[in-house]
Design a protein around this motif. Structure first.
Motif, PDB file in Angstrom:
ATOM      1  N   ASP A   1      70.325  26.740  78.075  1.00 37.72           N
ATOM      2  CA  ASP A   1      70.438  26.203  76.719  1.00 37.72           C
ATOM      3  C   ASP A   1      69.259  25.318  76.346  1.00 37.72           C
ATOM      4  OD1 ASP A   1      73.169  27.201  76.064  1.00 37.72           O
ATOM      5  OD2 ASP A   1      73.733  25.947  77.765  1.00 37.72           O
ATOM      6  N   VAL A   2      68.771  24.541  77.325  1.00 37.63           N
ATOM      7  CA  VAL A   2      67.669  23.606  77.089  1.00 37.63           C
ATOM      8  C   VAL A   2      66.745  23.634  78.298  1.00 37.63           C
ATOM      9  CG1 VAL A   2      67.034  21.180  76.671  1.00 37.63           C
ATOM     10  CG2 VAL A   2      69.153  22.083  75.709  1.00 37.63           C
ATOM     11  N   VAL A   3      65.447  23.483  78.052  1.00 35.29           N
ATOM     12  CA  VAL A   3      64.462  23.394  79.132  1.00 35.29           C
ATOM     13  C   VAL A   3      63.697  22.080  78.971  1.00 35.29           C
ATOM     14  CG1 VAL A   3      62.452  24.449  80.238  1.00 35.29           C
ATOM     15  CG2 VAL A   3      64.209  25.905  79.188  1.00 35.29           C
ATOM     16  N   ILE A   4      63.800  21.210  79.974  1.00 37.59           N
ATOM     17  CA  ILE A   4      63.028  19.969  79.975  1.00 37.59           C
ATOM     18  C   ILE A   4      61.577  20.317  80.303  1.00 37.59           C
ATOM     19  CG2 ILE A   4      62.764  17.671  80.979  1.00 37.59           C
ATOM     20  CD1 ILE A   4      65.421  18.044  79.508  1.00 37.59           C
ATOM     21  N   LYS A   5      60.649  19.738  79.573  1.00 39.15           N
ATOM     22  CA  LYS A   5      59.230  20.057  79.751  1.00 39.15           C
ATOM     23  C   LYS A   5      58.479  18.904  80.415  1.00 39.15           C
ATOM     24  CE  LYS A   5      59.340  24.003  77.358  1.00 39.15           C
ATOM     25  NZ  LYS A   5      59.068  25.313  77.965  1.00 39.15           N
ATOM     26  N   PHE A   6      57.368  19.246  81.076  1.00 39.68           N
ATOM     27  CA  PHE A   6      56.423  18.234  81.542  1.00 39.68           C
ATOM     28  C   PHE A   6      55.524  17.833  80.384  1.00 39.68           C
ATOM     29  CE2 PHE A   6      56.692  20.091  86.058  1.00 39.68           C
ATOM     30  CZ  PHE A   6      57.562  19.096  86.459  1.00 39.68           C
ATOM     31  N   PRO A   7      54.940  16.624  80.398  1.00 41.00           N
ATOM     32  CA  PRO A   7      55.065  15.586  81.427  1.00 41.00           C
ATOM     33  C   PRO A   7      56.403  14.863  81.362  1.00 41.00           C
ATOM     34  CG  PRO A   7      53.690  14.801  79.638  1.00 41.00           C
ATOM     35  CD  PRO A   7      53.988  16.230  79.336  1.00 41.00           C
ATOM     36  N   LEU A   8      56.872  14.446  82.531  1.00 42.41           N
ATOM     37  CA  LEU A   8      58.177  13.812  82.657  1.00 42.41           C
ATOM     38  C   LEU A   8      58.036  12.571  83.530  1.00 42.41           C
ATOM     39  CD1 LEU A   8      61.279  13.974  82.204  1.00 42.41           C
ATOM     40  CD2 LEU A   8      61.393  15.417  84.248  1.00 42.41           C
ATOM     41  N   SER A   9      58.417  11.434  83.004  1.00 41.27           N
ATOM     42  CA  SER A   9      58.357  10.201  83.785  1.00 41.27           C
ATOM     43  C   SER A   9      59.396  10.230  84.896  1.00 41.27           C
ATOM     44  CB  SER A   9      58.620   9.001  82.878  1.00 41.27           C
ATOM     45  OG  SER A   9      58.863   7.838  83.641  1.00 41.27           O
ATOM     46  N   PRO A  10      59.073   9.712  86.092  1.00 38.13           N
ATOM     47  CA  PRO A  10      60.063   9.647  87.165  1.00 38.13           C
ATOM     48  C   PRO A  10      61.342   8.912  86.759  1.00 38.13           C
ATOM     49  CG  PRO A  10      57.886   9.242  88.058  1.00 38.13           C
ATOM     50  CD  PRO A  10      57.733   9.288  86.564  1.00 38.13           C
ATOM     51  N   ILE A  11      61.233   7.907  85.889  1.00 33.76           N
ATOM     52  CA  ILE A  11      62.438   7.164  85.512  1.00 33.76           C
ATOM     53  C   ILE A  11      63.308   7.986  84.564  1.00 33.76           C
ATOM     54  CG2 ILE A  11      61.606   5.904  83.479  1.00 33.76           C
ATOM     55  CD1 ILE A  11      63.702   4.500  86.427  1.00 33.76           C
ATOM     56  N   ASP A  12      62.698   8.824  83.724  1.00 37.81           N
ATOM     57  CA  ASP A  12      63.492   9.731  82.894  1.00 37.81           C
ATOM     58  C   ASP A  12      64.155  10.795  83.758  1.00 37.81           C
ATOM     59  OD1 ASP A  12      62.872   8.358  80.608  1.00 37.81           O
ATOM     60  OD2 ASP A  12      61.387   9.788  79.863  1.00 37.81           O
ATOM     61  N   TRP A  13      63.442  11.249  84.776  1.00 38.63           N
ATOM     62  CA  TRP A  13      64.013  12.222  85.735  1.00 38.63           C
ATOM     63  C   TRP A  13      65.260  11.634  86.387  1.00 38.63           C
ATOM     64  CZ3 TRP A  13      64.529  11.869  91.120  1.00 38.63           C
ATOM     65  CH2 TRP A  13      64.763  13.060  91.812  1.00 38.63           C
ATOM     66  N   TYR A  14      65.157  10.380  86.839  1.00 38.18           N
ATOM     67  CA  TYR A  14      66.307   9.714  87.448  1.00 38.18           C
ATOM     68  C   TYR A  14      67.462   9.628  86.455  1.00 38.18           C
ATOM     69  CZ  TYR A  14      69.170   6.079  89.649  1.00 38.18           C
ATOM     70  OH  TYR A  14      70.218   5.382  90.201  1.00 38.18           O
ATOM     71  N   ALA A  15      67.157   9.213  85.226  1.00 43.11           N
ATOM     72  CA  ALA A  15      68.203   9.038  84.214  1.00 43.11           C
ATOM     73  C   ALA A  15      68.853  10.367  83.848  1.00 43.11           C
ATOM     74  CB  ALA A  15      67.611   8.382  82.966  1.00 43.11           C
ATOM     75  N   LEU A  16      68.066  11.422  83.774  1.00 44.27           N
ATOM     76  CA  LEU A  16      68.615  12.748  83.457  1.00 44.27           C
ATOM     77  C   LEU A  16      69.659  13.161  84.491  1.00 44.27           C
ATOM     78  CD1 LEU A  16      65.348  14.550  82.311  1.00 44.27           C
ATOM     79  CD2 LEU A  16      67.448  14.415  80.949  1.00 44.27           C
ATOM     80  N   ILE A  17      69.391  12.900  85.761  1.00 42.76           N
ATOM     81  CA  ILE A  17      70.357  13.236  86.812  1.00 42.76           C
ATOM     82  C   ILE A  17      71.542  12.277  86.771  1.00 42.76           C
ATOM     83  CG2 ILE A  17      70.711  13.498  89.297  1.00 42.76           C
ATOM     84  CD1 ILE A  17      67.734  14.198  89.540  1.00 42.76           C
ATOM     85  N   LYS A  18      71.281  11.001  86.635  1.00 38.50           N
ATOM     86  CA  LYS A  18      72.333   9.976  86.624  1.00 38.50           C
ATOM     87  C   LYS A  18      73.379  10.252  85.544  1.00 38.50           C
ATOM     88  CE  LYS A  18      72.833   4.979  85.643  1.00 38.50           C
ATOM     89  NZ  LYS A  18      73.716   4.575  86.762  1.00 38.50           N
ATOM     90  N   TYR A  19      72.940  10.696  84.367  1.00 36.69           N
ATOM     91  CA  TYR A  19      73.856  10.892  83.241  1.00 36.69           C
ATOM     92  C   TYR A  19      74.382  12.322  83.121  1.00 36.69           C
ATOM     93  CZ  TYR A  19      71.792   6.422  81.736  1.00 36.69           C
ATOM     94  OH  TYR A  19      71.362   5.123  81.672  1.00 36.69           O
ATOM     95  N   SER A  20      73.984  13.195  84.039  1.00 40.28           N
ATOM     96  CA  SER A  20      74.404  14.600  83.944  1.00 40.28           C
ATOM     97  C   SER A  20      75.850  14.781  84.398  1.00 40.28           C
ATOM     98  CB  SER A  20      73.482  15.491  84.785  1.00 40.28           C
ATOM     99  OG  SER A  20      73.674  15.251  86.177  1.00 40.28           O
TER     100      SER A  20
END
Length: 401
Positions: A275-294
């Motif tokens: 449904d959605v594709v996250i694109k680079f560049p991606l901050s490590p803290i956004d990566w953490y938050a994306l997993i934390k809130y999934s």
């Protein structure tokens, strides 16, 4: 105390960056001055040089440099490390966390090839003993602790006797040693007859140490165009076919959840339906938050699983780690660090190995495992692991004072 830290932290790896940030924040929050010793092998320096002006590399380095403000000049050997220790007035050193206690002997690197009958796997110098990550040339000069280090499934039974004697001598001079998995624990016992504890990766304490850095959920949903409930899929390559991914999407869509592709900093392209594709560049803290809130994570690598377990997020591991034999086939043993940590949390049934790039698992198996994930039990184990982390850090500080 002015405490030097040696670890991988300027690498194309979200988890490595975050474990370093967690350690930096812990030490700073507890009244110490952390100073990261910028140890880089020639291969690491070359990778950073190649990454210049690459958006994802820039995002990684910008994040770490903005948070870890105390850093030394680049060091390539123990003499240069000791020079920086003197320059910055460092009182003691913590080495870790991450896969720093590695060695891969000549015999262990022999493989059957396709174009050549036999070849030797190439290994970077910072993954071969002796090097600074082992404390060589350092821990006879000042107090050094090894914190939650890993051997990255090094085949320690194949180490040469002369090498083992040198390793034992270095390890015996450490003020404190803990490891991240039982395989490394067995390796240290085999080398030095030392029964060292298995302790948590610093990312298990990220919410305690660095929650102020994590964006709120609503900001993440708006930034990446996500619905309230989404499932992440993150792979190095085509470990499962596109048809399986399509089935997963249908299963989760029927529950009102999006299937979202979370990119890996390294790896290859693969086909998917999402449904959605996250694109680079991606901050490590956004990566953490994306997993934390999934609502769940499905995919490869260790630190995404650590982030999930730390936050009691349902997860399913398609695991690339673990030893391979002469024929490049996975060896069924306990060398996978991901399998170890999922076993500690009682969710080993949500783990499958990838062998030769493929994982034999169906969409239905993954879907059922995600829905049966024991969230309450994982929360209890995460709280216990946080306590163990804090005990470890207290013990380290006492040992190096």
């Amino acid at each position: 105390m002015r405490i030097g830290v040696i670890t991988y932290y300027k690498v194309m790896n979200f988890g490595a960056t975050l474990q370093a940030v967690s350690t930096f924040c812990y030490l700073q929050n507890n009244g110490h001055t952390p100073i990261f010793i910028n140890y880089q092998s020639p291969e690491a320096q070359e990778n950073i040089k190649k990454g210049k002006n690459v958006p994802q590399w820039d995002a990684q380095l910008d994040f770490v440099n903005n948070i870890i403000t105390n850093q030394t000049e680049v060091c390539t050997c123990s003499d240069e490390v000791l020079s920086q220790v003197k320059k910055h007035g460092i009182d003691a050193i913590i080495i870790g966390s991450d896969a720093l206690l590695q060695h891969h002997s000549f015999i262990a690197r022999l493989r059957k090839g396709t174009r050549k009958p036999i070849y030797i796997q190439s290994i970077a110098s910072d993954r071969l003993f002796p090097n600074v990550f082992w404390g060589v040339g350092i821990n006879n000069q000042l107090s050094v602790a090894l914190m939650s280090v890993s051997s990255q499934n090094s085949e320690y039974k194949l180490f040469a006797p002369y090498t083992v004697r040198k390793m034992k001598d270095v390890l015996s001079k450490m003020k404190y040693i803990s490891v991240r998995d039982t395989w490394t624990q067995s390796m240290v016992m085999s080398i030095a007859n030392m029964d060292v504890p298995v302790t948590p990766d610093p990312v298990f304490a990220f919410n305690q140490n660095a929650l102020h850095l994590v964006p709120p959920k609503q900001a993440i949903l708006e930034k990446f165009g996500l619905s309230e409930s989404y499932i992440l899929l993150s792979l190095f390559g085509q470990a499962i076919p596109k048809s399986t991914i399509s089935e997963l999407k249908d299963y989760f869509n029927s529950d009102g959840k999006q299937l979202v592709i979370l990119p890996m900093p390294t790896g290859g392209d693969y086909e998917y339906d999402a449904d959605v594709v996250i694109k680079f560049p991606l901050s490590p803290i956004d990566w953490y938050a994306l997993i934390k809130y999934s609502a769940a994570y499905i995919g490869s690598n260790m630190h995404p699983i650590v982030v999930c377990l730390h936050n009691a997020v349902p997860c399913f591991s398609l695991d690339i780690w673990g030893r391979t034999n002469f024929f490049n086939k996975k060896v069924k043993d306990n060398s996978s660090k991901v399998k170890h940590i999922m076993g500690v949390f009682g969710v080993e049934s949500n783990h499958r190995m990838i062998d030769n790039g493929y994982c034999n698992v169906s969409a239905k198996e993954i879907y059922k495992a995600i829905n049966a994930f024991p969230i309450d039990n994982v929360k209890r184990q995460a709280a216990k692991y946080l306590d163990e982390y804090n005990v470890m850090m207290n013990n380290i500080i006492k040992a190096i004072q």
